[in-house]
Design a protein around this motif. Structure first.
Motif, PDB file in Angstrom:
ATOM      1  N   ARG A  44     -39.805 -25.532 -30.429  1.00 18.61           N
ATOM      2  CA  ARG A  44     -39.116 -26.771 -30.058  1.00 18.61           C
ATOM      3  C   ARG A  44     -40.105 -27.568 -29.218  1.00 18.61           C
ATOM      4  O   ARG A  44     -40.746 -27.025 -28.316  1.00 18.61           O
ATOM      5  N   LEU A  45     -40.196 -28.842 -29.538  1.00 22.01           N
ATOM      6  CA  LEU A  45     -41.182 -29.698 -28.883  1.00 22.01           C
ATOM      7  C   LEU A  45     -40.543 -30.994 -28.434  1.00 22.01           C
ATOM      8  O   LEU A  45     -39.509 -31.408 -28.966  1.00 22.01           O
ATOM      9  N   ARG A  46     -41.203 -31.633 -27.464  1.00 24.48           N
ATOM     10  CA  ARG A  46     -40.730 -32.916 -26.959  1.00 24.48           C
ATOM     11  C   ARG A  46     -41.938 -33.821 -26.724  1.00 24.48           C
ATOM     12  O   ARG A  46     -42.984 -33.369 -26.258  1.00 24.48           O
ATOM     13  N   ARG A  47     -41.738 -35.097 -27.031  1.00 23.69           N
ATOM     14  CA  ARG A  47     -42.787 -36.079 -26.788  1.00 23.69           C
ATOM     15  C   ARG A  47     -42.841 -36.358 -25.285  1.00 23.69           C
ATOM     16  O   ARG A  47     -41.823 -36.603 -24.645  1.00 23.69           O
ATOM     17  N   SER A  48     -44.031 -36.309 -24.731  1.00 22.97           N
ATOM     18  CA  SER A  48     -44.230 -36.632 -23.320  1.00 22.97           C
ATOM     19  C   SER A  48     -45.068 -37.905 -23.231  1.00 22.97           C
ATOM     20  O   SER A  48     -45.465 -38.463 -24.258  1.00 22.97           O
ATOM     21  N   ASP A  49     -45.362 -38.322 -22.026  1.00 19.42           N
ATOM     22  CA  ASP A  49     -46.217 -39.499 -21.836  1.00 19.42           C
ATOM     23  C   ASP A  49     -47.622 -39.257 -22.370  1.00 19.42           C
ATOM     24  O   ASP A  49     -48.335 -40.204 -22.698  1.00 19.42           O
ATOM     25  N   THR A  50     -48.025 -37.992 -22.455  1.00 24.16           N
ATOM     26  CA  THR A  50     -49.381 -37.665 -22.903  1.00 24.16           C
ATOM     27  C   THR A  50     -49.428 -37.120 -24.322  1.00 24.16           C
ATOM     28  O   THR A  50     -50.498 -36.770 -24.812  1.00 24.16           O
ATOM     29  N   GLY A  51     -48.284 -37.012 -24.969  1.00 20.50           N
ATOM     30  CA  GLY A  51     -48.236 -36.473 -26.329  1.00 20.50           C
ATOM     31  C   GLY A  51     -47.184 -35.384 -26.426  1.00 20.50           C
ATOM     32  O   GLY A  51     -46.375 -35.187 -25.524  1.00 20.50           O
ATOM     33  N   THR A  61     -41.515 -27.094 -25.667  1.00 16.52           N
ATOM     34  CA  THR A  61     -40.471 -26.769 -24.691  1.00 16.52           C
ATOM     35  C   THR A  61     -40.131 -25.288 -24.790  1.00 16.52           C
ATOM     36  O   THR A  61     -40.005 -24.614 -23.768  1.00 16.52           O
ATOM     37  N   THR A  62     -40.003 -24.781 -26.026  1.00 19.00           N
ATOM     38  CA  THR A  62     -39.717 -23.364 -26.242  1.00 19.00           C
ATOM     39  C   THR A  62     -40.389 -22.908 -27.533  1.00 19.00           C
ATOM     40  O   THR A  62     -40.269 -23.573 -28.564  1.00 19.00           O
ATOM     41  N   ARG A  63     -41.076 -21.799 -27.445  1.00 18.49           N
ATOM     42  CA  ARG A  63     -41.597 -21.139 -28.648  1.00 18.49           C
ATOM     43  C   ARG A  63     -40.987 -19.749 -28.664  1.00 18.49           C
ATOM     44  O   ARG A  63     -41.145 -18.978 -27.719  1.00 18.49           O
ATOM     45  N   THR A  64     -40.299 -19.444 -29.755  1.00 21.15           N
ATOM     46  CA  THR A  64     -39.665 -18.145 -29.916  1.00 21.15           C
ATOM     47  C   THR A  64     -40.348 -17.419 -31.068  1.00 21.15           C
ATOM     48  O   THR A  64     -40.431 -17.966 -32.171  1.00 21.15           O
ATOM     49  N   ASN A  65     -40.840 -16.218 -30.803  1.00 23.83           N
ATOM     50  CA  ASN A  65     -41.502 -15.402 -31.815  1.00 23.83           C
ATOM     51  C   ASN A  65     -40.720 -14.115 -32.014  1.00 23.83           C
ATOM     52  O   ASN A  65     -40.316 -13.487 -31.030  1.00 23.83           O
ATOM     53  N   ARG A  66     -40.531 -13.729 -33.262  1.00 28.78           N
ATOM     54  CA  ARG A  66     -39.906 -12.452 -33.571  1.00 28.78           C
ATOM     55  C   ARG A  66     -40.690 -11.787 -34.702  1.00 28.78           C
ATOM     56  O   ARG A  66     -41.002 -12.419 -35.716  1.00 28.78           O
ATOM     57  N   ILE A  67     -41.002 -10.523 -34.482  1.00 39.43           N
ATOM     58  CA  ILE A  67     -41.763  -9.762 -35.469  1.00 39.43           C
ATOM     59  C   ILE A  67     -40.959  -9.665 -36.763  1.00 39.43           C
ATOM     60  O   ILE A  67     -39.741  -9.449 -36.738  1.00 39.43           O
ATOM     61  N   LEU A  68     -41.649  -9.803 -37.869  1.00 36.99           N
ATOM     62  CA  LEU A  68     -41.030  -9.676 -39.191  1.00 36.99           C
ATOM     63  C   LEU A  68     -41.059  -8.194 -39.590  1.00 36.99           C
ATOM     64  O   LEU A  68     -41.967  -7.726 -40.275  1.00 36.99           O
ATOM     65  N   ASP A  69     -40.072  -7.461 -39.095  1.00 38.96           N
ATOM     66  CA  ASP A  69     -40.007  -6.021 -39.337  1.00 38.96           C
ATOM     67  C   ASP A  69     -38.668  -5.603 -39.940  1.00 38.96           C
ATOM     68  O   ASP A  69     -38.267  -4.452 -39.865  1.00 38.96           O
ATOM     69  N   GLY A  70     -37.955  -6.553 -40.527  1.00 38.89           N
ATOM     70  CA  GLY A  70     -36.681  -6.250 -41.153  1.00 38.89           C
ATOM     71  C   GLY A  70     -35.468  -6.639 -40.323  1.00 38.89           C
ATOM     72  O   GLY A  70     -34.354  -6.671 -40.837  1.00 38.89           O
ATOM     73  N   ARG A  71     -35.671  -6.939 -39.042  1.00 42.10           N
ATOM     74  CA  ARG A  71     -34.523  -7.365 -38.233  1.00 42.10           C
ATOM     75  C   ARG A  71     -34.050  -8.733 -38.716  1.00 42.10           C
ATOM     76  O   ARG A  71     -34.870  -9.596 -39.047  1.00 42.10           O
ATOM     77  N   PRO A  72     -32.768  -8.979 -38.760  1.00 46.12           N
ATOM     78  CA  PRO A  72     -32.238 -10.222 -39.325  1.00 46.12           C
ATOM     79  C   PRO A  72     -32.578 -11.476 -38.520  1.00 46.12           C
ATOM     80  O   PRO A  72     -32.636 -12.559 -39.078  1.00 46.12           O
TER      81      PRO A  72
END
Length: 170
Positions: free
Chosen positions: A131-138, A142-153
């Motif tokens: 998730r990203l947001r435009r700021s005054d500088t670009g 805001t949030t990066r969520t990573n989940r391993i691709l190991d079969g969990r839904p």
């Protein structure tokens, strides 16, 4: 009869400007996302942390980092510096980006490739939801969520929701 082009109607010009801005936004977001790998693999802690808003979140399976200081510390950590010394590559795949005004959602895959006894091994394949947001500088994360691709839904659900432009569950 002349061959001179006719000026664009005001609404046509506005449409063209909006399309151009969306394309520039998508390019800028993709550049931000794909800069993560080279920066983190070269140990540029401040630059990695600077990809996030000051209170941004990096939610990884085994880590929850809140704010630039914690993201910076992760890059400087003994564990991460060990990955760099041994040889590693954080490879961020092509993103699918949905821009909505001054916010955006993007998803992609990432691989962590490590050097191990003379060969390269994929240590981790991960679903990434940004998730990203435009700021005054670009654009900033805001949030990066990573989940391993190991079969969990929850891992493919992150990808599916992101392609639909939906924010990840907090």
């Amino acid at each position: 009869m002349t061959d001179r082009p006719t000026p664009l109607a005001a609404d046509g010009l506005a449409t063209l400007e909006a399309r151009l801005r969306r394309l520039e936004d998508e390019r800028d977001i993709a550049r931000l996302m794909t800069s993560y790998g080279p920066l983190v693999d070269s140990g540029c802690a401040a630059e990695v942390a600077g990809l996030w808003e000051p209170d941004g979140v990096y939610d990884i399976d085994e880590l929850y980092l809140s704010g630039r200081d914690e993201i910076d510390a992760m890059v400087r950590s003994a564990a991460h510096q060990g990955w760099i010394r041994a040889g590693c590559a954080h490879v961020v795949g092509p993103p699918h980006i949905t821009v909505d005004g001054d916010t955006a959602v993007a998803v992609c895959h990432s691989l962590m490739v490590v050097h191990d006894e003379g060969r390269y091994v994929v240590r981790r394949a991960t679903a990434n939801h940004w998730r990203l947001r435009r700021s005054d500088t670009g654009w900033l994360v805001t949030t990066r969520t990573n989940r391993i691709l190991d079969g969990r839904p929850e891992s493919p659900a992150l990808l599916q929701g992101g392609v639909r432009g939906e924010p990840a569950d907090d």
